[in-house]
Motif scaffolding. Structure first.
Motif, short mmCIF file in Angstrom:
data_model
loop_
_atom_site.label_atom_id
_atom_site.label_comp_id
_atom_site.label_asym_id
_atom_site.label_seq_id
_atom_site.Cartn_x
_atom_site.Cartn_y
_atom_site.Cartn_z
N TYR A 117 -74.40 -7.17 -16.48
CA TYR A 117 -74.11 -8.29 -17.37
C TYR A 117 -73.08 -9.21 -16.74
CZ TYR A 117 -76.28 -5.45 -21.02
OH TYR A 117 -77.15 -4.69 -21.77
N CYS A 118 -73.36 -10.49 -16.83
CA CYS A 118 -72.38 -11.50 -16.46
C CYS A 118 -71.43 -11.73 -17.64
CB CYS A 118 -73.10 -12.79 -16.08
SG CYS A 118 -72.02 -14.13 -15.52
N HIS A 119 -70.19 -11.98 -17.35
CA HIS A 119 -69.18 -12.15 -18.40
C HIS A 119 -68.20 -13.24 -17.99
CE1 HIS A 119 -65.04 -11.26 -19.85
NE2 HIS A 119 -65.67 -11.11 -21.01
N THR A 120 -67.76 -14.00 -18.97
CA THR A 120 -66.66 -14.90 -18.76
C THR A 120 -65.77 -14.92 -19.99
OG1 THR A 120 -66.00 -17.13 -18.00
CG2 THR A 120 -67.78 -17.01 -19.60
N ASN A 121 -64.50 -15.14 -19.77
CA ASN A 121 -63.53 -15.22 -20.86
C ASN A 121 -62.80 -16.54 -20.70
OD1 ASN A 121 -60.44 -14.82 -21.60
ND2 ASN A 121 -61.66 -13.57 -22.98
#
Length: 124
Positions: A97-101
């Motif tokens: 999974y790609c994730h960004t915050n």
């Protein structure tokens, strides 16, 4: 609203390589981090690699299992983050999974955004 779309997963033999891509679209005021997580079958989701942005400084950190084999990188012009995976092992099999915050707007709280996931299977 930020959308993350992963690609590049698939079936690979042990010792092989894959490169995952995550294209980000939409608007976000500031990004704190971008990275990759994975969830092996029957296990919890875990961090693989992440780039953290602190002002003009950016640094990457990796899970112990990824060190020396995986490399995370980002192409700012394309709003895309990559995960180059080499020397793949059967235990790397997982949904990645790609994730960004980041903060969607000025003064807003940080939000976690996730892609839909891409399957990586390492098997002979």
């Amino acid at each position: 609203q930020v959308q993350l779309v992963e690609s590049g997963g698939g079936l690979v033999q042990p010792g092989g390589s894959l490169r995952l891509s995550c294209a980000a679209s939409g608007s976000i005021f500031s990004i704190n981090s971008m990275g990759w997580y994975r969830q092996p079958p029957g296990k919890e989701r875990e961090l693989v690699a992440r780039i953290t942005f602190a002002g003009s400084i950016r640094y990457a950190n990796y899970a112990d299992s990824a060190k020396g084999r995986f490399t995370i990188s980002r192409d700012n012009a394309k709003n895309t983050v990559y995960l180059q995976m080499n020397s793949l092992k059967p235990e790397d099999t997982a949904v990645y999974y790609c994730h960004t915050n980041g903060a969607p707007g000025i003064g807003s709280r940080n939000v976690d955004y996730w892609g839909q996931g891409t399957q990586v299977t390492v098997s002979s």
